[in-house]
Design a protein around this motif. Structure first.
Motif, PDB file in Angstrom:
ATOM      1  N   MET A  58      18.777   9.012   2.851  1.00 44.69           N
ATOM      2  CA  MET A  58      18.007   7.773   2.784  1.00 44.69           C
ATOM      3  C   MET A  58      18.892   6.557   2.893  1.00 44.69           C
ATOM      4  SD  MET A  58      14.869   6.656   2.443  1.00 44.69           S
ATOM      5  CE  MET A  58      15.233   5.346   3.579  1.00 44.69           C
ATOM      6  N   PHE A  59      20.037   6.542   2.220  1.00 46.90           N
ATOM      7  CA  PHE A  59      20.834   5.316   2.245  1.00 46.90           C
ATOM      8  C   PHE A  59      21.567   5.126   3.571  1.00 46.90           C
ATOM      9  CE2 PHE A  59      24.569   7.651   0.224  1.00 46.90           C
ATOM     10  CZ  PHE A  59      25.524   7.329   1.182  1.00 46.90           C
ATOM     11  N   LEU A  60      21.606   6.163   4.402  1.00 47.78           N
ATOM     12  CA  LEU A  60      22.197   6.001   5.729  1.00 47.78           C
ATOM     13  C   LEU A  60      21.203   5.404   6.728  1.00 47.78           C
ATOM     14  CD1 LEU A  60      24.263   9.312   6.033  1.00 47.78           C
ATOM     15  CD2 LEU A  60      25.117   7.007   5.562  1.00 47.78           C
ATOM     16  N   VAL A  61      19.923   5.346   6.349  1.00 49.67           N
ATOM     17  CA  VAL A  61      18.887   4.758   7.191  1.00 49.67           C
ATOM     18  C   VAL A  61      18.711   3.299   6.805  1.00 49.67           C
ATOM     19  CG1 VAL A  61      16.447   4.835   7.816  1.00 49.67           C
ATOM     20  CG2 VAL A  61      17.711   6.972   7.437  1.00 49.67           C
ATOM     21  N   ASP A  62      18.696   2.423   7.778  1.00 48.97           N
ATOM     22  CA  ASP A  62      18.481   1.003   7.498  1.00 48.97           C
ATOM     23  C   ASP A  62      17.066   0.821   6.940  1.00 48.97           C
ATOM     24  OD1 ASP A  62      18.031  -1.795   7.622  1.00 48.97           O
ATOM     25  OD2 ASP A  62      19.545  -1.985   9.192  1.00 48.97           O
ATOM     26  N   TYR A  63      16.969   0.288   5.734  1.00 55.12           N
ATOM     27  CA  TYR A  63      15.674   0.159   5.062  1.00 55.12           C
ATOM     28  C   TYR A  63      14.688  -0.711   5.843  1.00 55.12           C
ATOM     29  CZ  TYR A  63      16.761  -4.611   3.543  1.00 55.12           C
ATOM     30  OH  TYR A  63      17.049  -5.959   3.515  1.00 55.12           O
ATOM     31  N   ARG A  64      15.210  -1.573   6.736  1.00 54.70           N
ATOM     32  CA  ARG A  64      14.330  -2.443   7.503  1.00 54.70           C
ATOM     33  C   ARG A  64      13.456  -1.669   8.484  1.00 54.70           C
ATOM     34  NH1 ARG A  64      18.836  -6.617   9.466  1.00 54.70           N
ATOM     35  NH2 ARG A  64      19.989  -4.643   9.513  1.00 54.70           N
ATOM     36  N   LEU A  65      13.886  -0.444   8.847  1.00 55.12           N
ATOM     37  CA  LEU A  65      13.036   0.405   9.684  1.00 55.12           C
ATOM     38  C   LEU A  65      11.749   0.789   8.955  1.00 55.12           C
ATOM     39  CD1 LEU A  65      15.674   2.786  11.323  1.00 55.12           C
ATOM     40  CD2 LEU A  65      14.316   1.025  12.457  1.00 55.12           C
ATOM     41  N   LEU A  66      11.869   1.063   7.656  1.00 54.85           N
ATOM     42  CA  LEU A  66      10.691   1.402   6.862  1.00 54.85           C
ATOM     43  C   LEU A  66       9.741   0.214   6.787  1.00 54.85           C
ATOM     44  CD1 LEU A  66      12.369   3.349   3.920  1.00 54.85           C
ATOM     45  CD2 LEU A  66      11.356   4.272   6.012  1.00 54.85           C
ATOM     46  N   LEU A  67      10.308  -0.980   6.688  1.00 48.95           N
ATOM     47  CA  LEU A  67       9.471  -2.170   6.626  1.00 48.95           C
ATOM     48  C   LEU A  67       8.742  -2.401   7.944  1.00 48.95           C
ATOM     49  CD1 LEU A  67      11.908  -4.590   4.754  1.00 48.95           C
ATOM     50  CD2 LEU A  67      10.049  -3.234   3.791  1.00 48.95           C
ATOM     51  N   LYS A  68       9.409  -2.101   9.041  1.00 48.28           N
ATOM     52  CA  LYS A  68       8.785  -2.294  10.355  1.00 48.28           C
ATOM     53  C   LYS A  68       7.564  -1.394  10.516  1.00 48.28           C
ATOM     54  CE  LYS A  68       9.528  -1.674  15.320  1.00 48.28           C
ATOM     55  NZ  LYS A  68       8.732  -2.837  15.709  1.00 48.28           N
ATOM     56  N   TYR A  69       7.659  -0.172  10.043  1.00 49.96           N
ATOM     57  CA  TYR A  69       6.582   0.795  10.237  1.00 49.96           C
ATOM     58  C   TYR A  69       5.772   1.005   8.957  1.00 49.96           C
ATOM     59  CZ  TYR A  69       9.174   1.785  14.504  1.00 49.96           C
ATOM     60  OH  TYR A  69       9.792   1.664  15.714  1.00 49.96           O
ATOM     61  N   HIS A  70       5.685  -0.041   8.129  1.00 53.88           N
ATOM     62  CA  HIS A  70       5.032   0.136   6.836  1.00 53.88           C
ATOM     63  C   HIS A  70       3.543   0.431   6.973  1.00 53.88           C
ATOM     64  CE1 HIS A  70       2.760  -3.710   6.365  1.00 53.88           C
ATOM     65  NE2 HIS A  70       3.615  -4.136   7.265  1.00 53.88           N
ATOM     66  N   TRP A  71       2.869  -0.078   8.026  1.00 54.22           N
ATOM     67  CA  TRP A  71       1.447   0.222   8.188  1.00 54.22           C
ATOM     68  C   TRP A  71       1.235   1.700   8.467  1.00 54.22           C
ATOM     69  CZ3 TRP A  71      -1.824  -2.843   6.219  1.00 54.22           C
ATOM     70  CH2 TRP A  71      -1.646  -4.237   6.247  1.00 54.22           C
ATOM     71  N   PHE A  72       2.105   2.277   9.269  1.00 51.06           N
ATOM     72  CA  PHE A  72       2.012   3.714   9.542  1.00 51.06           C
ATOM     73  C   PHE A  72       2.284   4.515   8.273  1.00 51.06           C
ATOM     74  CE2 PHE A  72       4.283   7.672  10.626  1.00 51.06           C
ATOM     75  CZ  PHE A  72       3.267   8.322  11.322  1.00 51.06           C
ATOM     76  N   ILE A  73       3.307   4.113   7.511  1.00 48.59           N
ATOM     77  CA  ILE A  73       3.635   4.797   6.254  1.00 48.59           C
ATOM     78  C   ILE A  73       2.465   4.703   5.282  1.00 48.59           C
ATOM     79  CG2 ILE A  73       5.173   4.743   4.235  1.00 48.59           C
ATOM     80  CD1 ILE A  73       7.393   3.760   6.132  1.00 48.59           C
ATOM     81  N   LEU A  74       1.836   3.522   5.204  1.00 49.14           N
ATOM     82  CA  LEU A  74       0.691   3.335   4.316  1.00 49.14           C
ATOM     83  C   LEU A  74      -0.474   4.227   4.741  1.00 49.14           C
ATOM     84  CD1 LEU A  74      -0.650   1.751   1.989  1.00 49.14           C
ATOM     85  CD2 LEU A  74      -1.352   0.050   3.694  1.00 49.14           C
ATOM     86  N   ALA A  75      -0.720   4.306   6.031  1.00 47.96           N
ATOM     87  CA  ALA A  75      -1.823   5.132   6.528  1.00 47.96           C
ATOM     88  C   ALA A  75      -1.602   6.600   6.185  1.00 47.96           C
ATOM     89  CB  ALA A  75      -1.966   4.951   8.046  1.00 47.96           C
ATOM     90  N   VAL A  76      -0.381   7.074   6.370  1.00 47.04           N
ATOM     91  CA  VAL A  76      -0.066   8.468   6.031  1.00 47.04           C
ATOM     92  C   VAL A  76      -0.239   8.702   4.530  1.00 47.04           C
ATOM     93  CG1 VAL A  76       1.766  10.203   5.947  1.00 47.04           C
ATOM     94  CG2 VAL A  76       1.475   8.792   7.994  1.00 47.04           C
ATOM     95  N   GLY A  77       0.228   7.743   3.720  1.00 39.70           N
ATOM     96  CA  GLY A  77       0.102   7.874   2.272  1.00 39.70           C
ATOM     97  C   GLY A  77      -1.337   7.963   1.815  1.00 39.70           C
ATOM     98  N   VAL A  78      -2.202   7.092   2.338  1.00 32.82           N
ATOM     99  CA  VAL A  78      -3.624   7.112   1.973  1.00 32.82           C
ATOM    100  C   VAL A  78      -4.284   8.393   2.477  1.00 32.82           C
ATOM    101  CG1 VAL A  78      -5.848   5.972   2.299  1.00 32.82           C
ATOM    102  CG2 VAL A  78      -3.798   4.602   1.900  1.00 32.82           C
ATOM    103  N   PHE A  79      -3.919   8.820   3.683  1.00 32.07           N
ATOM    104  CA  PHE A  79      -4.468  10.059   4.233  1.00 32.07           C
ATOM    105  C   PHE A  79      -4.163  11.244   3.326  1.00 32.07           C
ATOM    106  CE2 PHE A  79      -3.668  13.929   6.731  1.00 32.07           C
ATOM    107  CZ  PHE A  79      -4.944  14.151   7.234  1.00 32.07           C
ATOM    108  N   LEU A  80      -2.927  11.323   2.836  1.00 28.56           N
ATOM    109  CA  LEU A  80      -2.555  12.425   1.947  1.00 28.56           C
ATOM    110  C   LEU A  80      -3.313  12.354   0.623  1.00 28.56           C
ATOM    111  CD1 LEU A  80       1.318  12.585   2.525  1.00 28.56           C
ATOM    112  CD2 LEU A  80      -0.407  14.204   3.317  1.00 28.56           C
TER     113      LEU A  80
END
Length: 392
Positions: A58-80
């Protein structure tokens, strides 16, 4: 790669290793009276090894990538969260688990969603300018990020994780420049809701009991009665908390010694390997042992705050405050529910209680903080990160 490793806060890594040693030792002691749980200590070592892999990845991944795709991450989270209602298994009264058989691991989407919520709220607030958040344009829409999942998870009988969403929401709104008037208003609403809810439960307890029993939801009585109305609680409902209190009191200042706690080793306290693991600490190592553990949590949170203060980008501190809010809630709730301050909710003690799902989420969260430490000092945007700050 080497330059990044040199910038890692190794104090945090050392604390995680200490937590690993403490967790395995306590779980080994906690399952001694329960033959069917033997080997949980070894399984926790496996979970920690898997957790450290996730942490370093996780710390080798730039955290800003997660922020860019946060809508997709949120959708997956709600789906689960939704899909687990139909395909999930039930564990300890909560219907919300997905079993991964090959690695003998149960994943709880409600646990995962805490980190999803932190990322999504941080991404949205981070895009705004530093002006104070407005009520209708900011606070109300952002609250839906937490309130809708809150309702879904409450339907899964998981009040512990559901409440954590509210705590995370408030922590992130606060660091996101919430107006003082709105802060006071929200605190008053929360206080009033708690007072009215508690008062109503006590006043109309008989009617509430009848309704819950008729709808096969008497498990709520087992959680709330020992906290608010211990004299009216059934013997089965109060068994857990009463024995836990006695065990904690018997530990005194220095404790009875490792694997020498009478109540823990006799099996009088349930779930001493997971939710009740703080009872093992208190009975076998006493007040001093609990204080040392709390001190380790304090050092960890202090290091997280230092990382937040050093970050030059707006999103970094917001993410870290969300993670700190999550940890503080879990620590307070887990310890508080065994000394009469909080209701029994099944929340685990971070990094200590047995459980692969909760440990992995916690390790990924700390890895995210280290990523912020490594990349948050860079003021420029990633060339492939397309969102921009907007004034709202």
């Amino acid at each position: 790669m080497l330059s990044k490793l040199r910038n890692v806060d190794w104090i945090i890594v050392v604390i995680l290793l200490i937590f690993m040693g403490i967790s395995v030792a306590l779980i080994h002691s906690g399952v001694a009276a329960w033959p069917k749980f033997q080997g949980y200590g070894k399984r926790m070592v496996f979970y920690y090894l898997l957790g450290f892999i996730c942490f370093f990845g996780m710390f080798l991944v730039d955290y800003r990538l997660l922020l860019k795709y946060h809508w997709f991450i949120l959708a997956v989270g709600v789906f689960l969260l939704v899909i687990v209602i139909f395909i999930g298994g039930t564990l300890n009264g909560a219907k919300g688990w997905i079993k991964i058989p090959r690695v003998d691991l149960n994943i709880q989407p409600a646990e995962l969603f805490k980190l999803v919520l932190i990322i999504s709220l941080s991404a949205v607030i981070g895009q705004k300018s530093k002006i104070a958040l407005t009520f209708w344009r900011d606070i109300v829409p952002l609250s839906l990020f937490a309130l809708i999942p809150f309702g879904i998870v409450m339907a899964q009988n998981d009040i512990g994780n559901a409440l954590s969403y509210i705590v995370i929401l408030f922590g992130i709104l606060w660091i996101g420049n919430l107006k003082y008037t709105h802060t006071i208003l929200l605190l008053l609403v929360i206080a009033a809701s708690l007072y009215i809810g508690i008062k109503s439960y006590i006043t109309f307890h008989e009617q509430i009991t009848t309704y819950l029993e008729s709808t096969n939801k008497q498990h709520w009585l087992d959680r709330i009665d020992p906290w608010l109305l211990p004299d009216l609680a059934s013997s089965d409902a109060s068994y857990h908390t009463q024995n836990a209190l006695i065990a904690i009191a018997s530990g005194g200042m220095l404790g009875d010694g490792y694997m020498q706690g009478a109540y823990v080793q006799s099996g009088f306290v349930p779930y001493t390997y997971s939710d009740s693991i703080i009872v093992v600490v208190a009975e076998e190592f006493g007040f001093i042992g609990v204080s040392v553990l709390v001190l380790l949590y304090f050092i960890l949170i202090y290091r997280l705050i230092i990382t937040a203060l050093e970050c030059k980008r707006r999103e970094g501190p917001i993410l870290i405050v969300g993670i700190i809010s999550m940890f503080l809630y879990q620590i307070f709730e887990n310890i508080g529910m065994f000394i009469g301050l909080m209701p029994l909710t099944g929340i685990t003690l971070p990094f200590i209680s047995f459980g692969g799902s909760s440990l992995l989420i916690n390790m990924v969260s700390i890895g995210l903080v280290i990523s912020i430490q490594l990349y948050g000092r860079q003021e420029e945007e990633l060339p492939f990160v397309g969102y921009k700050k907007v004034d709202m």
